[in-house]
Design an enzyme around this catalytic site. Structure first.
Site, short mmCIF file in Angstrom:
data_model
loop_
_atom_site.label_atom_id
_atom_site.label_comp_id
_atom_site.label_asym_id
_atom_site.label_seq_id
_atom_site.Cartn_x
_atom_site.Cartn_y
_atom_site.Cartn_z
N HIS A 1 -4.11 2.44 2.26
CA HIS A 1 -4.11 1.34 3.23
C HIS A 1 -5.55 0.89 3.47
O HIS A 1 -6.45 1.73 3.64
CB HIS A 1 -3.60 1.82 4.59
N HIS B 1 -0.40 5.41 -2.16
CA HIS B 1 -0.94 4.12 -1.73
C HIS B 1 -2.09 4.33 -0.77
O HIS B 1 -2.10 5.28 0.00
CB HIS B 1 0.14 3.23 -1.10
P1 AMP Z 1 3.12 5.02 4.60
O1 AMP Z 1 3.62 5.30 5.99
O2 AMP Z 1 1.67 5.44 4.43
O3 AMP Z 1 4.03 5.57 3.54
O4 AMP Z 1 3.10 3.45 4.47
C1 AMP Z 1 4.04 2.71 3.76
C2 AMP Z 1 3.69 1.27 3.97
O5 AMP Z 1 4.40 0.51 3.01
C3 AMP Z 1 4.09 0.73 5.35
O6 AMP Z 1 2.93 0.25 6.01
C4 AMP Z 1 5.07 -0.38 5.02
O7 AMP Z 1 4.95 -1.50 5.86
C5 AMP Z 1 4.69 -0.72 3.59
N1 AMP Z 1 5.77 -1.31 2.79
C6 AMP Z 1 7.02 -0.83 2.61
N2 AMP Z 1 7.73 -1.65 1.80
C7 AMP Z 1 6.89 -2.65 1.43
C8 AMP Z 1 7.01 -3.81 0.62
N3 AMP Z 1 8.16 -4.11 -0.01
N4 AMP Z 1 5.96 -4.63 0.49
C9 AMP Z 1 4.81 -4.35 1.12
N5 AMP Z 1 4.60 -3.28 1.90
C10 AMP Z 1 5.64 -2.44 2.07
#
Ligand code: AMP
Length: 141
Positions: free
Chosen positions: A104, A102
């Site tokens: 950001h 993903h």
């Molecule tokens: P990372 O630390 O780069 O793996 O970021 C994962 C991101 O996914 C975090 O910012 C979470 O807030 C986001 N996240 C986790 N579950 C969901 C969800 N169901 N919908 C939207 N964002 C999510």
């Protein structure tokens, strides 16, 4: 690449759990981060499950990347942010919590207190040349 049964982002792609989706294409999906670092914080994911960026076929990464300029422009228009960070974590050591690639997009404003504190270091004598040589070897295959 098949969906991973326990992957929260695969479930979002499949519509099994809700998401605030702003864009869906054949290759990718963009939606609001559920725990935003600032208002309008977006995540952009490939619809297929890959754990890390380097696992993705370059063509699929290119398809996703094509959407980034438009998403960046939309983010600025929607949030009024003065800038934004494009951040992509690979591996738990780098802060990756969700093991589905993903990107950001994080809206930023001056003095918002977000972001890394860069602490640039210096290479000891000769070390940069060693690393440069290793990169060139590895990239030459
Ligand atoms: P990372 O630390 O780069 O793996 O970021 C994962 C991101 O996914 C975090 O910012 C979470 O807030 C986001 N996240 C986790 N579950 C969901 C969800 N169901 N919908 C939207 N964002 C999510």
């Amino acid at each position: 690449m098949a969906a991973e049964p326990n992957c929260v982002f695969c479930k979002i792609v499949a519509g099994e759990i809700p998401s605030a989706t702003v864009l869906r294409t054949e290759a990718c999906q963009a939606f609001l981060d559920i725990g935003p670092l600032s208002e309008g914080h977006l995540l952009v994911i490939p619809v297929k499950h890959y754990t890390r960026m380097e696992d993705m076929p370059p063509e699929e990464l290119a398809q996703l990347s094509r959407e980034l300029p438009g998403l960046g422009r939309a983010l600025v228009e929607v949030t009024g942010a003065a800038g934004y960070n494009l951040l992509q974590n690979n591996g738990s050591a780098a802060g990756q919590e969700v093991t589905h690639v993903h990107f950001h997009l994080i809206p930023r404003s001056t003095g918002d207190g977000l972001g890394y504190r860069w602490r640039p270091q210096a290479y000891p004598e000769g070390r940069a040349d060693q690393i440069l040589a290793r990169y060139r070897d590895v990239l030459a295959g």
